[in-house]
Write a protein that holds these residues in place. Structure first.
Motif, mmCIF file in Angstrom:
data_model
loop_
_atom_site.group_PDB
_atom_site.id
_atom_site.type_symbol
_atom_site.label_atom_id
_atom_site.label_comp_id
_atom_site.label_asym_id
_atom_site.label_seq_id
_atom_site.Cartn_x
_atom_site.Cartn_y
_atom_site.Cartn_z
ATOM 1 N N GLY A 122 30.329 30.907 37.833
ATOM 2 C CA GLY A 122 30.822 30.845 39.203
ATOM 3 C C GLY A 122 32.331 30.874 39.299
ATOM 4 N N SER A 123 33.019 30.300 38.315
ATOM 5 C CA SER A 123 34.484 30.287 38.368
ATOM 6 C C SER A 123 35.060 31.685 38.215
ATOM 7 N N ILE A 124 34.414 32.513 37.394
ATOM 8 C CA ILE A 124 34.867 33.898 37.245
ATOM 9 C C ILE A 124 34.625 34.663 38.532
ATOM 10 N N VAL A 125 33.438 34.481 39.127
ATOM 11 C CA VAL A 125 33.145 35.132 40.401
ATOM 12 C C VAL A 125 34.178 34.749 41.445
ATOM 13 N N ALA A 126 34.515 33.467 41.523
ATOM 14 C CA ALA A 126 35.492 32.996 42.506
ATOM 15 C C ALA A 126 36.859 33.635 42.286
ATOM 16 N N ARG A 127 37.263 33.801 41.031
ATOM 17 C CA ARG A 127 38.561 34.423 40.750
ATOM 18 C C ARG A 127 38.596 35.875 41.195
ATOM 19 N N VAL A 128 37.501 36.597 40.942
ATOM 20 C CA VAL A 128 37.444 38.008 41.329
ATOM 21 C C VAL A 128 37.450 38.133 42.855
ATOM 22 N N LEU A 129 36.711 37.270 43.526
ATOM 23 C CA LEU A 129 36.676 37.313 44.986
ATOM 24 C C LEU A 129 38.036 36.953 45.582
ATOM 25 N N ALA A 130 38.713 35.972 44.991
ATOM 26 C CA ALA A 130 40.035 35.578 45.491
ATOM 27 C C ALA A 130 41.034 36.716 45.338
ATOM 28 N N CYS A 131 40.923 37.458 44.231
ATOM 29 C CA CYS A 131 41.812 38.605 44.025
ATOM 30 C C CYS A 131 41.568 39.655 45.090
ATOM 31 N N TRP A 132 40.286 39.902 45.425
ATOM 32 C CA TRP A 132 40.005 40.909 46.456
ATOM 33 C C TRP A 132 40.540 40.464 47.811
ATOM 34 N N ARG A 133 40.441 39.195 48.119
ATOM 35 C CA ARG A 133 40.928 38.723 49.419
ATOM 36 C C ARG A 133 42.435 38.952 49.564
ATOM 37 N N GLU A 134 43.150 38.963 48.442
ATOM 38 C CA GLU A 134 44.579 39.258 48.486
ATOM 39 C C GLU A 134 44.840 40.747 48.635
ATOM 40 N N ARG A 135 43.872 41.577 48.207
ATOM 41 C CA ARG A 135 43.999 43.039 48.282
ATOM 42 C C ARG A 135 42.709 43.616 48.854
ATOM 43 N N PRO A 136 42.431 43.405 50.139
ATOM 44 C CA PRO A 136 41.120 43.757 50.705
ATOM 45 C C PRO A 136 40.813 45.247 50.761
ATOM 46 N N GLU A 137 41.771 46.101 50.487
ATOM 47 C CA GLU A 137 41.487 47.543 50.444
ATOM 48 C C GLU A 137 41.188 48.012 49.024
ATOM 49 N N ALA A 138 41.260 47.102 48.071
ATOM 50 C CA ALA A 138 41.145 47.474 46.665
ATOM 51 C C ALA A 138 39.720 47.333 46.139
ATOM 52 N N ILE A 139 39.459 48.031 45.033
ATOM 53 C CA ILE A 139 38.286 47.796 44.207
ATOM 54 C C ILE A 139 38.755 46.882 43.084
ATOM 55 N N VAL A 140 38.210 45.690 42.986
ATOM 56 C CA VAL A 140 38.674 44.714 41.995
ATOM 57 C C VAL A 140 37.704 44.684 40.812
ATOM 58 N N ILE A 141 38.259 44.849 39.613
ATOM 59 C CA ILE A 141 37.457 44.895 38.390
ATOM 60 C C ILE A 141 38.011 43.880 37.397
ATOM 61 N N PRO A 142 37.185 42.939 36.922
ATOM 62 C CA PRO A 142 37.666 41.996 35.908
ATOM 63 C C PRO A 142 37.724 42.662 34.538
ATOM 64 N N THR A 143 38.645 42.228 33.708
ATOM 65 C CA THR A 143 38.762 42.758 32.355
ATOM 66 C C THR A 143 38.844 41.609 31.367
ATOM 67 N N ALA A 144 38.487 41.900 30.128
ATOM 68 C CA ALA A 144 38.617 40.950 29.029
ATOM 69 C C ALA A 144 39.164 41.710 27.836
ATOM 70 N N GLY A 145 40.356 41.361 27.415
ATOM 71 C CA GLY A 145 40.966 42.074 26.303
ATOM 72 C C GLY A 145 41.183 43.541 26.585
ATOM 73 N N GLY A 146 41.405 43.886 27.854
ATOM 74 C CA GLY A 146 41.642 45.277 28.215
ATOM 75 C C GLY A 146 40.387 46.065 28.517
ATOM 76 N N ARG A 147 39.210 45.468 28.334
ATOM 77 C CA ARG A 147 37.947 46.165 28.623
ATOM 78 C C ARG A 147 37.465 45.799 30.013
ATOM 79 N N ARG A 148 37.089 46.814 30.778
ATOM 80 C CA ARG A 148 36.564 46.564 32.112
ATOM 81 C C ARG A 148 35.150 45.994 32.041
ATOM 82 N N GLY A 149 34.865 45.084 32.981
ATOM 83 C CA GLY A 149 33.549 44.473 33.004
ATOM 84 C C GLY A 149 33.014 44.310 34.409
#
Length: 293
Positions: A122-149
């Motif tokens: 849930g904490s990861i989901v919350a971080r991704v959602l918070a990022c989108w709220r700052e950039r609501p026109e964007a497609i937000v993709i989490p990464t780990a070590g440079g890999r998209r997930g």
């Protein structure tokens, strides 16, 4: 985790109608940390602030259809059970988008989350959602070590166009078509690139007693050059060996896949054989053999 109080509605879509051919049994009903995998995924999305969570299940006449629908519903999801099994993941996503279209107030964005994400938190989901709220026109993709997930967040205006994509492409084409709108967020957590496809995946993730450990591994020489960093993090079974570490490096750090079988592994600064058990707290390092004579 307490969901955000932001009034922006971000729904989640979980395509769960696959046949689990590689697992050999309905993987989303497998017990993972004491509950069905699908329930764990739904709970993580809800904990992170996604509302509603739409799960597209197999049809009612499929053996796994009704129990999967029940497990999803009990976890708090809205279930969409089509009359026939969707051929592709994209088809499931289109069904969920259509369901949201029929709601009185469609969301401002949707989270696309694979159903076989055993480590989703849930904490990861919350971080991704918070990022989108700052950039609501964007497609937000989490990464780990440079890999998209996953999960990724797509504005509603774009989610509604998935049905307009050419019939022979998947949802990844939507991301490619709007590459300029993509915002990546490095979460530093392998959970966003971890999925569950085979029995080996399940055994590795559960380990003994269902426990999983995350270990840091220092990289030297060509390993460091290929990975583009001096340290990586990998998930291992609770009682892992050097052989398990090699396998994890090959799968979880694709840049090292070709050299993982040949590198030397140092445990507490001493080279170790493949059957050597990795004790908690031991320092780990990858040291490629020195070439030349």
């Amino acid at each position: 985790m307490t969901p955000t109080t932001d009034t922006t509605t971000i729904a989640a879509i979980v395509p769960a109608a696959g046949s689990s051919r590689r697992m050999g049994s309905p993987k989303l009903l497998l017990e993972f940390e004491g509950r069905p995998l699908i329930a764990r995924v739904v709970s993580a999305l809800l904990a992170g602030g996604a509302r509603p969570v739409i799960v597209v299940t197999p049809p009612p006449d499929a053996p796994e259809g009704p129990p999967l629908a029940e497990a999803s519903s009990r976890a708090g999801a809205v279930v969409v059970a089509p009359e026939s099994r969707p051929a592709e993941m994209r088809d499931s996503i289109e069904l969920a988008v259509a369901e949201l279209e029929r709601s009185a107030e469609p969301p401002q964005a949707v989270v696309l989350a694979p159903a076989d994400s055993p480590m989703l938190d849930g904490s990861i989901v919350a971080r991704v959602l918070a990022c989108w709220r700052e950039r609501p026109e964007a497609i937000v993709i989490p990464t780990a070590g440079g890999r998209r997930g996953h999960p990724i967040v797509v504005p509603w205006r774009l989610a509604r166009t998935i049905a307009d994509l050419p019939s022979d492409v998947g949802v990844n084409a939507l991301v490619a078509n709007h590459a300029a709108d993509v915002v990546e967020i490095e979460v530093g957590d392998e959970s966003v690139v971890t999925d569950l496809d085979t029995p080996d995946d399940l055994r590795r993730l559960q380990g003994q007693g269902g426990e999983v450990q995350e270990r840091s591994v220092r990289l030297f020489a060509i390993a460091r050059e290929r990975a583009g960093r001096g340290e990586v993090s990998v998930r291992l079974p609770a009682r892992a060996t050097v052989a398990d570490l090699r396998a994890a490096l090959a799968e979880q750090v694709p840049e090292l896949a070709s050299i993982a079988p040949q590198v030397m592994i140092a445990v507490d600064s001493e080279y170790a054989d493949d059957d050597h058990e990795l004790k908690p707290g031991a320092s780990l390092a990858v040291i490629p053999p020195v070439s030349g004579g």
